[in-house]
Design a protein around this motif. Structure first.
Motif, PDB file in Angstrom:
ATOM      1  N   UNK A   1      28.661 -23.799  62.830  1.00 35.81           N
ATOM      2  CA  UNK A   1      28.839 -24.166  64.807  1.00 35.81           C
ATOM      3  C   UNK A   1      28.066 -22.949  64.866  1.00 35.81           C
ATOM      4  N   UNK A   2      27.487 -22.866  66.392  1.00 37.34           N
ATOM      5  CA  UNK A   2      26.238 -22.153  66.654  1.00 37.34           C
ATOM      6  C   UNK A   2      27.438 -20.876  67.270  1.00 37.34           C
ATOM      7  N   UNK A   3      26.961 -19.867  67.860  1.00 36.52           N
ATOM      8  CA  UNK A   3      27.693 -18.643  68.712  1.00 36.52           C
ATOM      9  C   UNK A   3      28.042 -18.333  69.880  1.00 36.52           C
ATOM     10  N   UNK A   4      29.232 -19.508  70.583  1.00 36.32           N
ATOM     11  CA  UNK A   4      28.839 -19.875  71.355  1.00 36.32           C
ATOM     12  C   UNK A   4      30.280 -19.356  72.336  1.00 36.32           C
ATOM     13  N   UNK A   5      30.071 -18.188  73.019  1.00 40.33           N
ATOM     14  CA  UNK A   5      31.307 -17.547  73.633  1.00 40.33           C
ATOM     15  C   UNK A   5      31.816 -18.465  74.609  1.00 40.33           C
ATOM     16  N   UNK A   6      31.894 -18.451  75.703  1.00 38.04           N
ATOM     17  CA  UNK A   6      31.869 -18.868  75.882  1.00 38.04           C
ATOM     18  C   UNK A   6      33.081 -20.609  76.439  1.00 38.04           C
ATOM     19  N   UNK A   7      32.369 -21.521  74.925  1.00 38.75           N
ATOM     20  CA  UNK A   7      33.608 -22.765  74.968  1.00 38.75           C
ATOM     21  C   UNK A   7      33.429 -22.817  73.167  1.00 38.75           C
ATOM     22  N   UNK A   8      34.443 -21.829  73.311  1.00 38.94           N
ATOM     23  CA  UNK A   8      34.893 -21.985  71.580  1.00 38.94           C
ATOM     24  C   UNK A   8      35.513 -23.585  70.996  1.00 38.94           C
ATOM     25  N   UNK A   9      34.773 -23.645  70.019  1.00 36.48           N
ATOM     26  CA  UNK A   9      35.661 -24.817  69.383  1.00 36.48           C
ATOM     27  C   UNK A   9      36.799 -24.965  68.693  1.00 36.48           C
ATOM     28  N   UNK A  10      37.505 -26.055  69.419  1.00 35.16           N
ATOM     29  CA  UNK A  10      39.201 -26.017  68.312  1.00 35.16           C
ATOM     30  C   UNK A  10      39.880 -25.794  67.496  1.00 35.16           C
ATOM     31  N   UNK A  11      38.502 -26.053  67.272  1.00 42.01           N
ATOM     32  CA  UNK A  11      38.556 -25.994  65.233  1.00 42.01           C
ATOM     33  C   UNK A  11      38.827 -24.322  65.230  1.00 42.01           C
ATOM     34  N   UNK A  12      37.801 -23.404  65.801  1.00 41.83           N
ATOM     35  CA  UNK A  12      37.928 -22.426  65.442  1.00 41.83           C
ATOM     36  C   UNK A  12      38.978 -21.588  65.426  1.00 41.83           C
TER      37      UNK A  12
ATOM     38  N   UNK B   1       5.716 -45.128  67.654  1.00 46.23           N
ATOM     39  CA  UNK B   1       6.223 -44.472  67.597  1.00 46.23           C
ATOM     40  C   UNK B   1       6.257 -43.113  66.786  1.00 46.23           C
ATOM     41  N   UNK B   2       7.856 -42.398  66.068  1.00 42.67           N
ATOM     42  CA  UNK B   2       7.624 -40.804  66.653  1.00 42.67           C
ATOM     43  C   UNK B   2       8.649 -40.599  66.058  1.00 42.67           C
ATOM     44  N   UNK B   3       8.500 -38.977  65.368  1.00 42.14           N
ATOM     45  CA  UNK B   3      10.025 -39.219  65.141  1.00 42.14           C
ATOM     46  C   UNK B   3      10.366 -37.592  65.726  1.00 42.14           C
ATOM     47  N   UNK B   4      11.188 -38.229  67.083  1.00 40.45           N
ATOM     48  CA  UNK B   4      11.187 -36.607  67.807  1.00 40.45           C
ATOM     49  C   UNK B   4      12.314 -36.581  67.284  1.00 40.45           C
ATOM     50  N   UNK B   5      12.339 -34.888  67.590  1.00 42.91           N
ATOM     51  CA  UNK B   5      13.582 -33.278  67.533  1.00 42.91           C
ATOM     52  C   UNK B   5      12.861 -33.448  69.033  1.00 42.91           C
ATOM     53  N   UNK B   6      14.607 -33.046  69.826  1.00 45.34           N
ATOM     54  CA  UNK B   6      14.718 -33.406  71.297  1.00 45.34           C
ATOM     55  C   UNK B   6      15.713 -32.243  71.950  1.00 45.34           C
ATOM     56  N   UNK B   7      15.680 -31.274  72.344  1.00 47.92           N
ATOM     57  CA  UNK B   7      16.936 -30.441  72.315  1.00 47.92           C
ATOM     58  C   UNK B   7      17.864 -30.965  73.248  1.00 47.92           C
ATOM     59  N   UNK B   8      18.891 -30.619  72.781  1.00 49.99           N
ATOM     60  CA  UNK B   8      20.035 -31.403  73.540  1.00 49.99           C
ATOM     61  C   UNK B   8      20.804 -30.070  73.831  1.00 49.99           C
ATOM     62  N   UNK B   9      22.140 -30.392  74.757  1.00 51.25           N
ATOM     63  CA  UNK B   9      23.016 -29.373  74.966  1.00 51.25           C
ATOM     64  C   UNK B   9      23.819 -29.868  75.151  1.00 51.25           C
ATOM     65  N   UNK B  10      24.849 -29.328  73.627  1.00 54.68           N
ATOM     66  CA  UNK B  10      25.522 -30.160  72.820  1.00 54.68           C
ATOM     67  C   UNK B  10      26.945 -28.962  73.041  1.00 54.68           C
ATOM     68  N   UNK B  11      28.047 -30.328  73.261  1.00 52.57           N
ATOM     69  CA  UNK B  11      29.351 -29.330  73.596  1.00 52.57           C
ATOM     70  C   UNK B  11      30.779 -30.244  72.536  1.00 52.57           C
ATOM     71  N   UNK B  12      30.442 -28.336  71.567  1.00 52.22           N
ATOM     72  CA  UNK B  12      31.236 -29.126  70.442  1.00 52.22           C
ATOM     73  C   UNK B  12      32.414 -28.549  70.581  1.00 52.22           C
ATOM     74  N   UNK B  13      33.353 -29.004  71.325  1.00 50.97           N
ATOM     75  CA  UNK B  13      34.348 -27.567  71.659  1.00 50.97           C
ATOM     76  C   UNK B  13      35.861 -28.995  70.818  1.00 50.97           C
ATOM     77  N   UNK B  14      35.319 -30.476  70.619  1.00 48.29           N
ATOM     78  CA  UNK B  14      36.200 -31.338  69.542  1.00 48.29           C
ATOM     79  C   UNK B  14      35.504 -31.016  68.878  1.00 48.29           C
ATOM     80  N   UNK B  15      34.602 -30.228  68.463  1.00 43.35           N
ATOM     81  CA  UNK B  15      33.670 -30.745  66.170  1.00 43.35           C
ATOM     82  C   UNK B  15      35.086 -30.671  65.447  1.00 43.35           C
ATOM     83  N   UNK B  16      35.620 -31.314  64.123  1.00 41.93           N
ATOM     84  CA  UNK B  16      34.108 -32.546  64.665  1.00 41.93           C
ATOM     85  C   UNK B  16      34.721 -34.283  65.222  1.00 41.93           C
ATOM     86  N   UNK B  17      35.465 -33.935  65.907  1.00 42.11           N
ATOM     87  CA  UNK B  17      36.128 -35.259  66.878  1.00 42.11           C
ATOM     88  C   UNK B  17      34.868 -35.489  67.884  1.00 42.11           C
TER      89      UNK B  17
END
Length: 448
Positions: free
Chosen positions: A292-303, A148-164
């Motif tokens: 939200x992270x500072x992702x200038x290349x893919x700004x979320x719609x909510x921003x 068993x493991x409490x896993x913290x994994x890296x993941x490239x999140x796409x937040x363009x539709x945040x919070x949907x």
């Protein structure tokens, strides 16, 4: 003959009883038979195959017990997982009938060879891994290891539709030192079965929902070919909390800013109300910045939504300041015009009372003589009546001019009213177009 038969029967009974007495049904006998005593370290060090060219197939199943946290700032996903691996040890098989029906044995983890499998996206510390101290060994030679493991994994999140938004995170298993010709990774169950098990056993979900699990095996060729097993975990966010606490308040503040156009401009409450709305939007923007992270290349719609609302309210505040300035300028000019008109009337009255027609000495003498005449004479009465009528007419004319100036706005006030009406129409159309655009771009992608 009967005696011989009885003697043979007794002999068989004695032999069978002696065999039963000498047969050992303990686990120690089985460990000795399998050479799992501490003196034998070969099974712990070497890969358990009789032909080195044959790869060891490792079946790896993963079940998710809970999605604990998703950090958008650091692009990590924290989850609680259970991993089970199984492989065949060709040296550790037996016939259960030879050992009183024993078909499974528990062996200390340190006594057998284990595949060196690791997770490529793992960013957690080693203290979060809980490996079972015992391994299950089946009579067919299959070894089963659980952890068993409490896993913290890296993941490239796409937040363009945040919070949907819906996220697709990969958990990749691979061997650290063995290549594809030595270890092949696979699964005992398919992705849909593991998804159903995870969905039933999941204890905590937080604001995320597990949608599906997809498994694929692949080979990566660098210097040599390496086998990898990739779990693709599909999760979706529950957006209702953000809609209630963030999107709806922003829309409500925008509607309030539109309603502020009906506030009277003269009191000064309109500008202060708009500034209060602008400050409220600024607070919401600060909260969004922490999420939200500072992702200038893919700004979320909510921003974009927040920036557009902030810009509209900011322009509205500037328009209110301009209109207020024009109103004040018109009042100042009106007060100046009133002072000039009052001074002009007073000067005309003074001139009318003091100016007299010039004449010779005879006129002077006649005036001196007339001045000694009684005021109740006909000439004195006519003169007083004329003066009173002229004063009355002058006052009436001055009062009419003041009333006309009060009724008719000045030029700056007219400009301010026209500007305010035109900006309200433009502002309303801009808000409608903006909300329609956000619905088409944002919600259409959500529904699709």
């Amino acid at each position: 003959m009967d005696a011989l038969r009885v003697l043979a029967f007794l002999t068989l009974i004695g032999v069978s009883s002696s065999q039963n007495q000498t047969k050992d049904c303990s686990y120690l006998n089985l460990l000795t038979h399998l050479q799992l005593t501490p003196a034998n370290d070969a099974l712990r060090i070497m890969r358990p195959v009789k032909n080195w060219e044959k790869p060891t197939t490792v079946g790896l199943d993963m079940v998710i017990f809970g999605i604990l946290h998703v950090d958008e700032k650091y692009q990590t996903v924290e989850s609680h997982i259970w991993i089970q691996m199984n492989w065949v040890n060709e040296y550790l098989s037996w016939n259960p009938s030879d050992f009183c029906g024993i078909d499974m044995l528990t062996v200390p983890r340190s006594r057998l060879w284990l595949p060196d499998i690791y997770i490529q996206e793992d960013a957690s510390d080693t203290g979060s891994i809980q490996n079972s101290e015992l391994l299950k060994l089946l009579n067919s030679g299959v070894v089963i290891a659980s952890s068993r493991q409490r896993l913290t994994s890296t993941c490239l999140l796409d937040l363009k539709l945040f919070p949907f938004d819906s996220q697709k995170c990969e958990i990749t298993f691979a061997s650290m030192n063995c290549f594809e010709k030595e270890i092949l990774l696979g699964t005992e169950n398919n992705g849909s079965s593991l998804y159903r098990i995870s969905d039933q056993l999941m204890v905590t979900r937080g604001e995320w929902e597990l949608d599906n699990m997809i498994i694929r095996s692949e080979s990566i060729k660098k210097d040599v070919v390496q086998s990898r097993l990739v779990y693709t975990v599909l999760i979706s966010r529950k957006p209702m909390l953000y809609v209630i606490n963030f999107i709806v308040p922003l829309f409500y503040l925008l509607v309030l800013d539109l309603a502020s156009f009906f506030i009277n401009q003269s009191g000064g409450e309109k500008l202060s109300f708009k500034v209060t709305i602008l400050l409220a939007i600024s607070v919401l923007l600060l909260i969004l910045q922490d999420m939200l992270p500072s992702t200038e290349s893919n700004m979320p719609y909510i921003a974009s939504y927040c920036v557009a609302v902030f810009a509209l309210v900011g322009i509205s505040v500037m328009e209110a300041m301009l209109v207020g300035f024009l109103y004040d300028l018109d009042s100042y000019c009106a007060s100046k015009r009133g002072c000039c008109a009052d001074t002009k009337v007073e000067v005309e009255l003074e001139d009318g009372c003091q100016n007299e027609p010039s004449g010779g000495e005879e006129d002077i003498q006649m005036k001196e003589e007339k001045s000694f005449l009684p005021l109740d004479g006909p000439n004195g009465l006519n003169m007083l009546k004329g003066i009173l009528e002229e004063v009355k007419a002058a006052r009436q004319q001055a009062s009419r001019q003041e009333e006309d100036e009060e009724k008719k706005p000045g030029g700056y006030k007219k400009i301010a009213e026209i500007l305010d009406h035109l900006f309200f129409v433009f502002y309303l159309l801009t808000v409608v177009v903006f909300l329609a655009y956000m619905y088409i771009v944002w919600f259409s992608k959500i529904l699709s």
